[in-house]
Design an enzyme around this catalytic site. Structure first.
Site, PDB file in Angstrom:
ATOM      1  N   GLY A   1      45.552 -12.797  21.598  1.00 30.42           N
ATOM      2  CA  GLY A   1      45.510 -12.198  22.933  1.00 30.42           C
ATOM      3  C   GLY A   1      44.168 -12.547  23.520  1.00 30.42           C
ATOM      4  N   THR A   2      43.222 -11.669  23.331  1.00 29.40           N
ATOM      5  CA  THR A   2      41.806 -12.056  23.349  1.00 29.40           C
ATOM      6  C   THR A   2      41.075 -12.198  24.667  1.00 29.40           C
ATOM      7  OG1 THR A   2      41.946 -13.277  21.290  1.00 29.40           O
ATOM      8  CG2 THR A   2      40.200 -13.920  22.721  1.00 29.40           C
TER       9      THR A   2
END
Lengths: 236, 233
Positions: B40-41
């Site tokens: 995701g990040t």
């Protein structure tokens, strides 16, 4: 078709002599005995190496003569004998150690790397079209505990408390046998190594001497300053 | 022949301008039968006056809709003075990290000195090619601090600051307003932290805290930023 097999067992390395010897391997050992000597000594918390290498000309850049080398930041390796053959073994050891780290996410031990090198060296005494390595190696380092291994041109791995390879290795080992004690501290180990390496025909200076120590924290090659201090302390 | 087919597959790894993390790549559809963990990040990297600062959130998600882990380390030291931040698929990213650490260590033993950032970024470009990973690389060498953004097509782009991951738009918005040349390391740390926090507020696939790496000539320090709510929303 005159059979000229009298010397056949003296040529191909894979051929035994009638009395069960492998002459090519024995000649390879002789090649090692002509190389500059290296001493390895295990101490209570490190393995110390000391090497002697003399440039054949004053024009050779002394730093370019590599005797003691870093395998992976933790283990050290020393070679004696044919420099070109020794370099091949160093590169093999480096590749092997990094592959082990990549595969298992663990620091490979001295025994593991030494036995992989031993297998590689042994292969050259049996596979067709090859000749044995004209070099021996010492592998040392601190992985859980300090350990030192030697591998000779036959591919035999041997673990040592202290030993030498290269020119006059027999005499040097005798000196080590007299001086070595278990549980030496690092500084005493260095002195024992340098004293054993010294002889009348080997003048130890910061240029001819190469020193490295492998501890739990990793491999540390000594610079010329540290070597000079060591030589002063050892009275050379 | 092999070279041609590589070119064909390249289309699947083209950079997308938006949400590059969420795209489906051939790598995933062909090689993974089940859902794949994504970081995701939000990751950021900034070149400061005497070093580089990198930041990352700590969330790993499944399909961007489920938090699979709340305590993921996305910043890893790969070299005595360099760190990589990962975004994209977690498995290939971990493989990339391991391989890069091995390459940097082999280089150091063979050459007797650590890789320059130029050599390290080039090597990373070779290794990342074909992987669904979009890392940032930050590090310091004798020429100063460097930041690189990379992706699975093998591109290596140097910049003075960069953001990556699904939260990159929010992070870039903050960076555009706050980034200045010659920030001190502590100023850059504040900017990086705020960028990750801002993205954690708005991007559902980012959050659960902030990790900061500071890279100077002396080495790498990686740690969690405490004393914040960590965008846990």
């Amino acid at each position: 078709m005159e059979p000229n097999n009298q010397q056949a067992y003296d040529r191909g390395s894979t051929i035994f002599s009638p009395d069960g010897r492998l002459y090519q391997v024995e000649y390879a050992r002789e090649a090692v005995e002509r190389g500059g000597p290296t001493v390895g000594v295990t101490t209570e918390d490190s393995v110390v190496f000391a090497s002697y290498g003399n440039a054949r000309s004053s024009l050779v850049v002394p730093e370019s003569i590599e005797k003691l080398r870093d395998i992976d930041g933790q283990l050290g390796i020393a070679t004696a004998g044919h420099v070109a053959d020794g370099r091949r073994l160093v590169e093999y050891g480096r590749r092997f150690a990094h592959q082990e780290q990549l595969r298992y996410d663990e620091q490979p031990g001295v025994e593991t790397v030494s036995k992989a090198l031993a297998d590689f060296v042994q292969e050259s005494t049996q596979v067709g079209g090859t000749r044995p390595f004209g070099a021996a190696v010492l592998v040392g380092g601190f992985v859980e505990t300090p350990r030192l291994y030697g591998v000779d041109p036959s591919g035999t791995p041997t673990e040592w408390a202290a030993t030498a390879i290269g020119k006059d290795s027999g005499d040097i080992r005798e000196s080590l046998e007299a001086e070595y004690e278990t549980g030496l501290d690092e500084h005493s180990g260095l002195k024992v190594a340098v004293r054993a390496l010294a002889s009348e025909d080997r003048e130890l200076t910061s240029e001819t001497l190469d020193v490295a120590v492998t501890r739990e924290s990793g491999f540390e090659p000594f610079g010329s300053e540290k070597q000079e201090t060591l030589l002063e302390e050892t009275e050379f | 022949m092999m070279y041609e087919s590589r070119f064909e597959t390249d289309e699947r790894f083209e950079r997308e301008t938006v949400g590059s993390i969420e795209r489906t790549t051939a790598y995933e559809t062909n090689e993974a039968d089940g859902p794949t963990y994504k970081t995701g990040t939000t990751i950021v990297a900034l070149a400061a006056a005497d070093g580089v600062v990198m930041g990352a959130d700590k969330r790993m998600s499944l399909g961007g809709r489920f938090t699979a882990s709340k305590d993921v380390e996305k910043l890893s030291q790969v070299h005595s003075t360099a760190t990589m931040a990962i975004s994209g698929a977690v498995g290939p990213a971990q493989q990339l990290l391991d391989s890069l650490q091995a390459e940097a260590s082999l280089y150091r033993t063979r050459h007797g000195e650590p890789m320059s950032m130029k050599a390290l970024s080039k090597t990373t470009g070779h290794l990342v090619r074909g992987l669904p990973v979009q890392p940032l690389l930050g590090g310091v060498d004798e020429t100063g601090g460097h930041v690189f953004e990379l992706d699975g097509s093998g591109s290596v782009i140097e910049d003075s600051y960069a953001a990556g991951g699904s939260g990159m738009q929010t992070a870039y918005g903050l960076l555009e307003g706050r980034m200045e040349p010659q920030l001190s390391v502590s100023e850059a740390t504040d900017v990086a932290t705020d960028a990750v926090l801002a993205a954690s507020e708005r991007d559902t696939a980012s959050g659960n805290g902030v990790t900061i790496a500071t890279i100077t000539r002396e080495g790498v320090q990686i740690g969690d930023v405490t004393d914040m709510n960590g965008g846990a929303s």
